[in-house]
Design a protein around this motif. Structure first.
Motif, mmCIF file in Angstrom:
data_model
loop_
_atom_site.group_PDB
_atom_site.id
_atom_site.type_symbol
_atom_site.label_atom_id
_atom_site.label_comp_id
_atom_site.label_asym_id
_atom_site.label_seq_id
_atom_site.Cartn_x
_atom_site.Cartn_y
_atom_site.Cartn_z
ATOM 1 N N ALA A 32 0.817 -1.216 0.000
ATOM 2 C CA ALA A 32 0.000 0.000 0.000
ATOM 3 C C ALA A 32 0.842 1.254 0.000
ATOM 4 O O ALA A 32 0.491 2.247 -0.645
ATOM 5 N N CYS A 33 1.946 1.229 0.721
ATOM 6 C CA CYS A 33 2.661 2.476 1.000
ATOM 7 C C CYS A 33 4.140 2.216 1.230
ATOM 8 O O CYS A 33 4.523 1.156 1.739
ATOM 9 N N LEU A 34 4.946 3.192 0.846
ATOM 10 C CA LEU A 34 6.374 3.202 1.163
ATOM 11 C C LEU A 34 6.667 4.486 1.914
ATOM 12 O O LEU A 34 6.412 5.585 1.413
ATOM 13 N N LEU A 35 7.207 4.355 3.111
ATOM 14 C CA LEU A 35 7.642 5.514 3.888
ATOM 15 C C LEU A 35 9.149 5.672 3.733
ATOM 16 O O LEU A 35 9.922 4.783 4.095
ATOM 17 N N VAL A 36 9.556 6.819 3.185
ATOM 18 C CA VAL A 36 10.977 7.147 3.050
ATOM 19 C C VAL A 36 11.369 7.932 4.292
ATOM 20 O O VAL A 36 10.944 9.077 4.484
ATOM 21 N N THR A 37 12.159 7.317 5.141
ATOM 22 C CA THR A 37 12.500 7.946 6.410
ATOM 23 C C THR A 37 13.614 8.983 6.239
ATOM 24 O O THR A 37 14.404 8.937 5.288
ATOM 25 N N ASP A 38 13.656 9.900 7.179
ATOM 26 C CA ASP A 38 14.653 10.965 7.192
ATOM 27 C C ASP A 38 15.862 10.479 7.971
ATOM 28 O O ASP A 38 15.816 10.347 9.187
ATOM 29 N N GLU A 39 16.938 10.226 7.252
ATOM 30 C CA GLU A 39 18.148 9.708 7.899
ATOM 31 C C GLU A 39 19.260 10.743 7.906
ATOM 32 O O GLU A 39 20.433 10.395 7.985
ATOM 33 N N GLY A 40 18.886 12.025 7.789
ATOM 34 C CA GLY A 40 19.887 13.080 7.818
ATOM 35 C C GLY A 40 20.776 13.110 6.598
ATOM 36 O O GLY A 40 21.920 13.570 6.664
ATOM 37 N N ARG A 41 20.247 12.656 5.458
ATOM 38 C CA ARG A 41 21.084 12.597 4.259
ATOM 39 C C ARG A 41 21.214 13.948 3.551
ATOM 40 O O ARG A 41 21.985 14.081 2.623
ATOM 41 N N GLY A 42 20.398 14.927 3.964
ATOM 42 C CA GLY A 42 20.468 16.243 3.346
ATOM 43 C C GLY A 42 19.432 16.406 2.255
ATOM 44 O O GLY A 42 18.988 15.436 1.639
ATOM 45 N N GLU A 43 19.060 17.669 2.005
ATOM 46 C CA GLU A 43 17.954 17.939 1.080
ATOM 47 C C GLU A 43 18.256 17.494 -0.336
ATOM 48 O O GLU A 43 17.408 16.897 -1.007
ATOM 49 N N ALA A 44 19.449 17.763 -0.831
ATOM 50 C CA ALA A 44 19.786 17.407 -2.212
ATOM 51 C C ALA A 44 19.784 15.892 -2.410
ATOM 52 O O ALA A 44 19.244 15.379 -3.391
ATOM 53 N N ALA A 45 20.392 15.180 -1.461
ATOM 54 C CA ALA A 45 20.429 13.722 -1.565
ATOM 55 C C ALA A 45 19.037 13.123 -1.427
ATOM 56 O O ALA A 45 18.686 12.163 -2.128
ATOM 57 N N SER A 46 18.231 13.687 -0.540
ATOM 58 C CA SER A 46 16.867 13.195 -0.374
ATOM 59 C C SER A 46 16.057 13.381 -1.647
ATOM 60 O O SER A 46 15.316 12.486 -2.066
ATOM 61 N N GLN A 47 16.217 14.541 -2.262
ATOM 62 C CA GLN A 47 15.468 14.777 -3.493
ATOM 63 C C GLN A 47 15.913 13.820 -4.592
ATOM 64 O O GLN A 47 15.074 13.294 -5.345
ATOM 65 N N LYS A 48 17.198 13.585 -4.699
ATOM 66 C CA LYS A 48 17.711 12.648 -5.695
ATOM 67 C C LYS A 48 17.111 11.261 -5.482
ATOM 68 O O LYS A 48 16.676 10.597 -6.437
ATOM 69 N N LEU A 49 17.068 10.823 -4.230
ATOM 70 C CA LEU A 49 16.519 9.511 -3.910
ATOM 71 C C LEU A 49 15.034 9.438 -4.228
ATOM 72 O O LEU A 49 14.570 8.516 -4.918
ATOM 73 N N VAL A 50 14.289 10.411 -3.745
ATOM 74 C CA VAL A 50 12.828 10.372 -3.894
ATOM 75 C C VAL A 50 12.421 10.494 -5.355
ATOM 76 O O VAL A 50 11.465 9.843 -5.800
ATOM 77 N N GLU A 51 13.141 11.280 -6.139
ATOM 78 C CA GLU A 51 12.838 11.398 -7.563
ATOM 79 C C GLU A 51 12.943 10.047 -8.266
ATOM 80 O O GLU A 51 12.218 9.786 -9.230
ATOM 81 N N ARG A 52 13.824 9.190 -7.788
ATOM 82 C CA ARG A 52 13.969 7.860 -8.388
ATOM 83 C C ARG A 52 12.910 6.891 -7.886
ATOM 84 O O ARG A 52 12.454 6.014 -8.615
ATOM 85 N N LEU A 53 12.505 7.050 -6.620
ATOM 86 C CA LEU A 53 11.596 6.073 -6.031
ATOM 87 C C LEU A 53 10.138 6.309 -6.391
ATOM 88 O O LEU A 53 9.371 5.351 -6.553
#
Length: 214
Positions: A32-53
């Motif tokens: 149903a859902c995927l929760l992408v947790t905040d692991e302190g990776r930084g805004e740029a890295a988070s955006q890169k990851l989420v754009e792919r997922l």
């Protein structure tokens, strides 16, 4: 009604390889859902990851939620946010994402906390603490809270299972609408797809057993 799976990203994920692991997991069955947790990776890295997922998950019918990150969620067209960082952030998330997006809430330590946020119109409440190390079984308090909530309230709830696949059954037995899994999927010896398949089989058997008893 069969509970559905709610996956939580691993704390040690590798940005470059996790998209493939997610695709593999989603090939194993309904999520149903995927929760992408905040692991302190930084805004740029988070955006890169989420754009792919996001496109991978949404193509499989899986909603993507970001933990406490409304900015990246909006930029990457995620489905919503999971807030466990306080009432101010929750109010901001509700203002930003409702009525079309999903806003869930976690870090609920008391029954009063859960009832208070439900009154604000959140889409789900999450029982279990993501910042604690995983044990094989679901925490006893998680099971107790989820069973109480499922019996009394209409707002959907999520019960966080343990690192063992055996813990899925205990969470389903509470009546929770969703069972959250983390290590049980990403660390499964046969891979994430096999884990999702096995978890869904447990949930289906549980629902069949309840129906027969009823």
């Amino acid at each position: 009604m069969t509970p559905r799976l709610y996956l939580v990203t691993p704390a040690d994920l590798d940005i470059d390889s996790f998209a493939d692991r997610l695709a593999n997991a989603l090939s194993g069955g309904d999520v149903a859902c995927l929760l992408v947790t905040d692991e302190g990776r930084g805004e740029a890295a988070s955006q890169k990851l989420v754009e792919r997922l996001v496109p991978i998950a949404q193509a499989a019918g899986t909603a993507v939620l970001l933990q406490n990150d409304t900015r990246t969620a909006g930029r990457c067209r995620a489905d919503g946010v999971h807030v466990d960082s306080g009432t101010e952030d929750l109010a901001r998330a509700l203002e930003t994402f409702r009525p079309d997006g999903i806003v869930g809430v976690g870090d609920l330590r008391t029954r009063h906390d859960a009832m208070s946020v439900a009154e604000l119109g959140v889409d789900y409440v999450f029982f279990g603490l993501l910042d604690q190390s995983e044990e094989p079984e679901a925490h006893a308090k998680t099971l107790k809270f989820a069973a109480w909530w499922a019996e009394v309230f209409e707002t959907p709830c999520v019960a966080l299972a343990g690192a063992s696949m055996d813990s899925v059954e205990a969470c389903a037995a509470t009546g929770a609408d969703f069972v959250a899994l983390r290590g049980a999927v990403w660390n499964h010896p046969e891979g994430p797809a096999a884990a999702v398949n096995a978890a869904n089989a447990i949930l289906a058997r549980h629902s069949l057993s309840v129906a027969e008893d009823g």
